[in-house]
Design a protein around this motif. Sequence first.
Motif, PDB file in Angstrom:
ATOM      1  N   ALA A 112      -1.891  51.282   8.677  1.00  0.00           N
ATOM      2  CA  ALA A 112      -2.122  52.652   8.510  1.00  0.00           C
ATOM      3  C   ALA A 112      -3.611  52.956   8.096  1.00  0.00           C
ATOM      4  CB  ALA A 112      -1.020  53.655   7.964  1.00  0.00           C
ATOM      5  N   PRO A 113      -4.490  53.725   8.623  1.00  0.00           N
ATOM      6  CA  PRO A 113      -5.655  54.022   8.172  1.00  0.00           C
ATOM      7  C   PRO A 113      -5.903  54.879   6.895  1.00  0.00           C
ATOM      8  CG  PRO A 113      -5.461  55.218  10.267  1.00  0.00           C
ATOM      9  CD  PRO A 113      -4.262  54.334   9.979  1.00  0.00           C
ATOM     10  N   TYR A 114      -4.889  55.739   6.762  1.00  0.00           N
ATOM     11  CA  TYR A 114      -4.893  56.869   5.746  1.00  0.00           C
ATOM     12  C   TYR A 114      -4.203  56.690   4.445  1.00  0.00           C
ATOM     13  CZ  TYR A 114      -6.067  59.180  10.293  1.00  0.00           C
ATOM     14  OH  TYR A 114      -6.910  59.173  11.201  1.00  0.00           O
ATOM     15  N   THR A 115      -3.375  55.427   4.361  1.00  0.00           N
ATOM     16  CA  THR A 115      -2.498  55.335   3.018  1.00  0.00           C
ATOM     17  C   THR A 115      -2.917  54.102   2.335  1.00  0.00           C
ATOM     18  OG1 THR A 115      -1.074  53.951   4.219  1.00  0.00           O
ATOM     19  CG2 THR A 115      -0.704  56.230   4.824  1.00  0.00           C
ATOM     20  N   GLU A 116      -2.307  54.026   1.039  1.00  0.00           N
ATOM     21  CA  GLU A 116      -2.503  52.870   0.055  1.00  0.00           C
ATOM     22  C   GLU A 116      -1.924  51.867   0.978  1.00  0.00           C
ATOM     23  OE1 GLU A 116      -3.700  52.687  -3.596  1.00  0.00           O
ATOM     24  OE2 GLU A 116      -4.958  54.091  -2.364  1.00  0.00           O
ATOM     25  N   PHE A 117      -2.827  50.643   1.052  1.00  0.00           N
ATOM     26  CA  PHE A 117      -2.258  49.356   1.535  1.00  0.00           C
ATOM     27  C   PHE A 117      -2.224  49.479   2.958  1.00  0.00           C
ATOM     28  CE2 PHE A 117      -0.394  49.625  -2.785  1.00  0.00           C
ATOM     29  CZ  PHE A 117      -1.119  48.929  -3.405  1.00  0.00           C
ATOM     30  N   GLY A 145       5.053  55.326  -3.098  1.00  0.00           N
ATOM     31  CA  GLY A 145       4.078  54.116  -3.514  1.00  0.00           C
ATOM     32  C   GLY A 145       2.653  54.248  -3.707  1.00  0.00           C
ATOM     33  N   GLY A 146       2.210  55.275  -2.891  1.00  0.00           N
ATOM     34  CA  GLY A 146       0.644  55.743  -3.174  1.00  0.00           C
ATOM     35  C   GLY A 146       0.629  56.147  -4.577  1.00  0.00           C
ATOM     36  N   ALA A 147       1.478  57.059  -4.973  1.00  0.00           N
ATOM     37  CA  ALA A 147       1.366  57.573  -6.300  1.00  0.00           C
ATOM     38  C   ALA A 147       1.343  56.597  -7.348  1.00  0.00           C
ATOM     39  CB  ALA A 147       2.496  58.854  -6.539  1.00  0.00           C
ATOM     40  N   VAL A 148       2.357  55.679  -7.361  1.00  0.00           N
ATOM     41  CA  VAL A 148       2.407  54.550  -8.270  1.00  0.00           C
ATOM     42  C   VAL A 148       1.157  53.696  -8.418  1.00  0.00           C
ATOM     43  CG1 VAL A 148       3.669  52.497  -8.740  1.00  0.00           C
ATOM     44  CG2 VAL A 148       5.043  54.419  -8.320  1.00  0.00           C
ATOM     45  N   VAL A 152       4.340  47.341  -6.179  1.00  0.00           N
ATOM     46  CA  VAL A 152       3.166  48.026  -6.037  1.00  0.00           C
ATOM     47  C   VAL A 152       2.280  47.858  -7.325  1.00  0.00           C
ATOM     48  CG1 VAL A 152       2.136  50.258  -5.832  1.00  0.00           C
ATOM     49  CG2 VAL A 152       3.914  49.452  -4.197  1.00  0.00           C
ATOM     50  N   ALA A 153       3.123  48.190  -8.425  1.00  0.00           N
ATOM     51  CA  ALA A 153       2.547  48.112  -9.699  1.00  0.00           C
ATOM     52  C   ALA A 153       1.914  46.881 -10.028  1.00  0.00           C
ATOM     53  CB  ALA A 153       3.501  48.744 -10.773  1.00  0.00           C
TER      54      ALA A 153
END
Length: 789
Positions: free
Chosen positions: A721-726, A544-547, A506-507
């Motif tokens: 997914a429509p609401y999450t990172e990636f 993952g979203g936070a990173v 992710v990073a």
Amino acid sequence: MSEQGVGASLKRKEDDRYLRGRGQYVGDIRLAGMRDAAFVRSPIAHGKIKSIHVPEEYRDRVFTAADLDADGVKPIVAVSGLAGFKVSEQPVLAFDKVRQVGELIAMCIGESRAEAEDIADAVEVEFEELPAVHDMLEARKPGSALLHEAWGDNIFLETQIDVDIESAFDAPIKITREISTARQCMVPMEGRGTVATWDSRMEQLVLYTGSQMPHIVRTGLSECLGLEQTQLRIVSPDVGGGFGYKGILLPEDICLGWLALRCGYPVRWLEDRREHLTAGANCREHHYSITAYADRDGRLRGIDCEATVDSGAYSSYPFSACLEAAQVASILPGPYDFPAYRCRTYSVATNKCPILPYRGVARTGVCYAMELMLDAVAREAGLEPAEVRMKNLVRPEQMPFNNITHKHFDSGDYPEALRRAMAHIDIEAFRARQRKGEPDGRLLGLGLSVYCEQGAHGTSVYAGWGIPMVPGHEQATARMTPDGGLELRVGVHSHGQSMETTLAQVAHEVLGIPTDKIKLVHGDTEYTPYSTGSWGSRCAVMAGGAVSTACKEIARLAKAVGAHMLQVKPEEVELAQGAVYSQTGRVTLTEIARTWYLRPQDLPKSVDPRGLEVTIGYKPERDTGTFSYAAHLATVAVDPETGDIEILDYVIAEDGGKLINPMVVDGQIYGGLAQGIGTALYEEMRFDGSGQPLASTFADYLLPGPTEVPAPKLDHMETLAPYTEFGVKGIGEGGAIAPPAAIGNAVNDALKGFGAELLHSPMTPRRVLEAIAEAKAAGTATRSDEVVS
């Protein structure tokens, strides 16, 4: 797509140390002067403690509840804000009454575990035995013996949902079944363990414990020991499997923490397998009295269910005893769209180990019940099971979809998953072979199951539960090092999820820093931001979203410095492949980091003082959870003479949204499938009428091995997914949810000619033969040409 970024099947970074034997588990920790603990445990399920006799020579090495009470140690209390929930207090060491076999009564200390066990054997406890409550259905009845007398009954919590169920009562098809799942143990490769020591320099109690949620353990331990949280440090090193079993505060943790404070030397307890099987937490003992109403074309009109879950003797911190049963009512409908529904649930206290949220958390049981009922409807309607499912699955054009219990399905194409699974088999050829029969006399069967898993649900969901753990913004710290590397700090814990690899991917996706220069720090409350930990298939979504969010902020900060170094405006640069570019040149992140840390005189006066380090929180746009799902297909051969069941083929068509690392997802699904096969065919923790567990070794508690787990055919779908990172979805638990239902339906399909039906897992050879015998006695067998539709 980058070879190291999101979507790449990158080899796991952590495997190098694991395969070389360089992992560090609780059992590997050695501290100077460390002593070992063993516990005197209750040999009975229910009784009053009349006296505890400690030999004089061991008085300074044996500790009881009176010792803890003198220092103000409090019991474990896991509450829920749900209306009607009854609170249980779990004593750290029992003092007046025991409520399960294996409950802690005294702690013994020795120079070795063997010596501590010898001391424990010398302690004598006198009991007044009480009637054991071992059957959850009997425990609900008036006149049953009581575990917690102040309650007046044995019900932790009762819930009910009713949506126009009367409108379904005139349906032409009405099928009622009693369906149940056996109690199980989680069986991680590594058992629980704790090392506690007092750090006099830092004035901290340091606890090394294999935990999925170190920060939650710190909170609970603080409450029980009366310490400020700054005086507690929880370190969770490498963990050899969690599955929910390592997701609670243990009484052993509290005992060892107290002893390290009192005595000043390090102490250790390592759970052995007998303790794990007989005294550790259990899971998945469900009973469903369920009725399906349907039209002749297979369309569901309604589901009516009464569900009971055996929650054991106490409410475990932090999830509480009602986690499974209270969820049953809301998730039983699964991915199916029908107009009428009623479900009443009971969380029942019995004289058994407390239950914990095992991989799949209630979903395995509800999937088993719902999917067996759909096949029963198909048989009654004379339809193929796949046809019935197609008529009832939520359709892609309905997305996002709020189902009958107001679950918000974010995305997906469930019919397509079923079509993909079915594409792996020639159904007409299989039915012809099934009708013809096998030369060896075995009976063939085909089974389906479709499930959905709500994962990574957040504040809006858990705030209503009122339990001690409510997830909020998931935080991550990202910090560049002077040589251009990147440190990531997260409060979740990786115990098989491969986060040292996937979070580095992710990073890399955001910053372009090579993954071998990215280091993940986790499992230590001293160095990581607060988190509720690893559970509920949340880590890829939340951590993952936070990173990703933290790295985007690092990118913004780095671009500002890079623009100054390139003598252009920040809006005139881009970051890609680990460097900042403008039309006139480029500067690498390594050069930017070196400038920030080692040549601050070259920075602009307006530089952001945060530098190249940020801690930032993340929450999805909508935090009601992601919905991953799959269709499973199993074919089996059943020997009607011996009851043996062989899995011939297994197909999984799944949708986990954007896959950060498809290879890691494959591993998660393989492992989940193995556990699901264990639930379906092997694993069972039985108890006798006095509440004694009947399995204390792996000779009694059966697990599937390599020869019992076929290599599945995997088909990945990617509905973002429509609401999450990636567009990622949680998928860590999914593989374990559907197998019991798919295998159970396949077995029942094979036995249809006998009129036999298995409704209890595990489906053992004995139960197969009993079902056939009962069907023959009842005269329900059909002609051989009616064995299949």
